[in-house]
Design a protein around this motif. Structure first.
Motif, short mmCIF file in Angstrom:
data_model
loop_
_atom_site.label_atom_id
_atom_site.label_comp_id
_atom_site.label_asym_id
_atom_site.label_seq_id
_atom_site.Cartn_x
_atom_site.Cartn_y
_atom_site.Cartn_z
N MET A 1 12.05 5.47 -5.89
CA MET A 1 11.39 4.52 -5.14
C MET A 1 11.14 3.25 -5.91
O MET A 1 10.65 3.63 -7.02
CB MET A 1 10.11 4.86 -4.64
N HIS A 2 11.40 2.05 -5.37
CA HIS A 2 11.12 0.82 -6.11
C HIS A 2 9.87 0.07 -5.51
O HIS A 2 9.86 0.08 -4.25
CB HIS A 2 12.19 -0.13 -6.29
N LEU A 3 8.93 -0.42 -6.33
CA LEU A 3 7.83 -1.13 -5.84
C LEU A 3 7.86 -2.52 -6.50
O LEU A 3 7.85 -2.69 -7.42
CB LEU A 3 6.40 -0.44 -6.10
N PRO B 1 7.96 -11.71 -9.49
CA PRO B 1 7.41 -10.31 -9.06
C PRO B 1 7.21 -9.50 -10.14
O PRO B 1 7.77 -9.49 -11.34
CB PRO B 1 8.68 -9.73 -8.20
N GLU B 2 6.36 -8.26 -9.87
CA GLU B 2 6.25 -7.21 -10.92
C GLU B 2 6.91 -6.23 -10.27
O GLU B 2 6.85 -5.93 -8.91
CB GLU B 2 4.70 -6.62 -10.95
N THR B 3 7.49 -5.15 -10.80
CA THR B 3 8.27 -3.90 -10.45
C THR B 3 7.98 -2.80 -11.01
O THR B 3 7.89 -2.67 -12.22
CB THR B 3 9.71 -4.38 -10.64
N VAL B 4 7.80 -1.80 -10.15
CA VAL B 4 7.33 -0.46 -10.62
C VAL B 4 8.26 0.56 -10.04
O VAL B 4 8.66 0.41 -8.75
CB VAL B 4 5.94 0.08 -10.26
N LEU C 1 8.62 -2.07 -0.72
CA LEU C 1 8.75 -0.88 -1.28
C LEU C 1 10.42 -0.41 -0.72
O LEU C 1 10.80 -0.81 0.45
CB LEU C 1 8.15 0.23 -0.29
N TYR C 2 11.03 -0.05 -1.71
CA TYR C 2 12.52 0.18 -1.60
C TYR C 2 12.83 1.65 -1.88
O TYR C 2 12.28 2.25 -2.97
CB TYR C 2 13.39 -0.44 -2.68
N PHE D 1 10.66 -1.77 2.95
CA PHE D 1 9.30 -1.97 3.99
C PHE D 1 8.60 -3.13 3.03
O PHE D 1 8.63 -3.27 1.95
CB PHE D 1 8.32 -0.87 4.08
N LYS D 2 7.99 -4.06 3.78
CA LYS D 2 7.04 -4.92 3.24
C LYS D 2 5.62 -4.80 3.78
O LYS D 2 5.29 -4.68 4.64
CB LYS D 2 7.42 -6.40 3.80
N CYS D 3 4.80 -4.97 2.70
CA CYS D 3 3.47 -4.90 3.01
C CYS D 3 2.52 -6.13 2.83
O CYS D 3 2.88 -6.83 1.61
CB CYS D 3 2.66 -3.65 2.40
N THR D 4 1.57 -6.64 3.67
CA THR D 4 0.61 -7.71 3.35
C THR D 4 -0.60 -7.59 3.82
O THR D 4 -0.88 -6.34 4.34
CB THR D 4 1.39 -9.03 4.38
N ILE D 5 -1.53 -8.41 3.41
CA ILE D 5 -2.81 -8.03 3.77
C ILE D 5 -3.09 -8.31 5.39
O ILE D 5 -2.53 -9.37 5.80
CB ILE D 5 -3.91 -9.00 2.88
#
Length: 202
Positions: free
Chosen positions: A4-6, A45-48, A80-81, A89-93
């Motif tokens: 899973m990539h963040l 971006p930062e990637t985890v 999220l990948y 998926f894309k997450c926003t406030i």
């Protein structure tokens, strides 16, 4: 489970917490959560990367890294990948959130056992796992100061016990529980190229 990539965009840093599920006790040792890119200046971006993560609930939380007192001003986006086919998926406030906070409770990722799959000849079986994206305040874990990440420097408490100092907060002090509760939550959706069949993950 594969990878899973963040990916996070905006002026912020990130935090993760694992709550281990009972069926994760015998999980292979080759699992990890790794910060691939730590972009502290600019907009990421930062990637985890999460690799072969055991069942459990993973908290994804963003913390503003600048002097700004409201993370929403950075318009952060968390992508999220999931898996080798990069279900995205894309997450926003949530735009309806009126809380001004340096912290954003983005999403919880829940990994759980979902039965077994058997080959067409019935010769072998393997566990199946389900991944759910939780972005509703009522279904997400509450944030607590005790769960904040730590750095590599150590401190001593009043009893002389040594521990790792917390790495998140303002002016060297940690966020309080009250500050951790006064946050906005994420709203996640399928990315443009992700098939609608994955809507059930939300």
């Amino acid at each position: 489970l594969g990878l899973m990539h963040l990916r996070m965009r905006g002026d912020h840093s990130e935090r993760k917490r694992l709550e281990q599920a009972p069926d994760a006790k015998n999980w292979p040792a080759d699992n990890y959560i790794f910060l691939d890119v730590d972009e502290r200046i600019g907009y990421g971006p930062e990637t985890v990367t999460f690799g072969s993560v055991p069942p459990g609930i993973y908290q994804i939380v963003a913390n503003v890294h600048s002097n700004d007192q409201d993370i929403a001003n950075a318009n952060p986006i968390v992508s999220l990948y999931i898996g080798s086919n990069n279900v995205a998926f894309k997450c926003t406030i949530d735009k309806s959130c009126k809380q001004a906070s340096r912290v954003w409770n983005v999403v919880n990722i829940k990994v759980e056992l979902d039965g077994q799959k058997v080959d067409e000849y019935g010769k072998w079986a393997a566990n199946k796992y389900k991944i759910s994206i939780l972005d509703n305040e009522t279904s997400m874990k509450k944030l607590r100061w005790v769960d904040l990440p730590t750095g590599q420097s150590t401190e001593q408490d009043a009893l002389g016990e040594e521990y790792f100092a917390q790495a998140t907060g303002v002016g060297g002090s940690s966020y309080s529980d009250a500050e951790m509760q006064n946050v906005c939550y994420g709203t996640c959706r399928l990315a443009e190229d992700t098939p609608a069949a994955y809507e059930s993950c939300l």
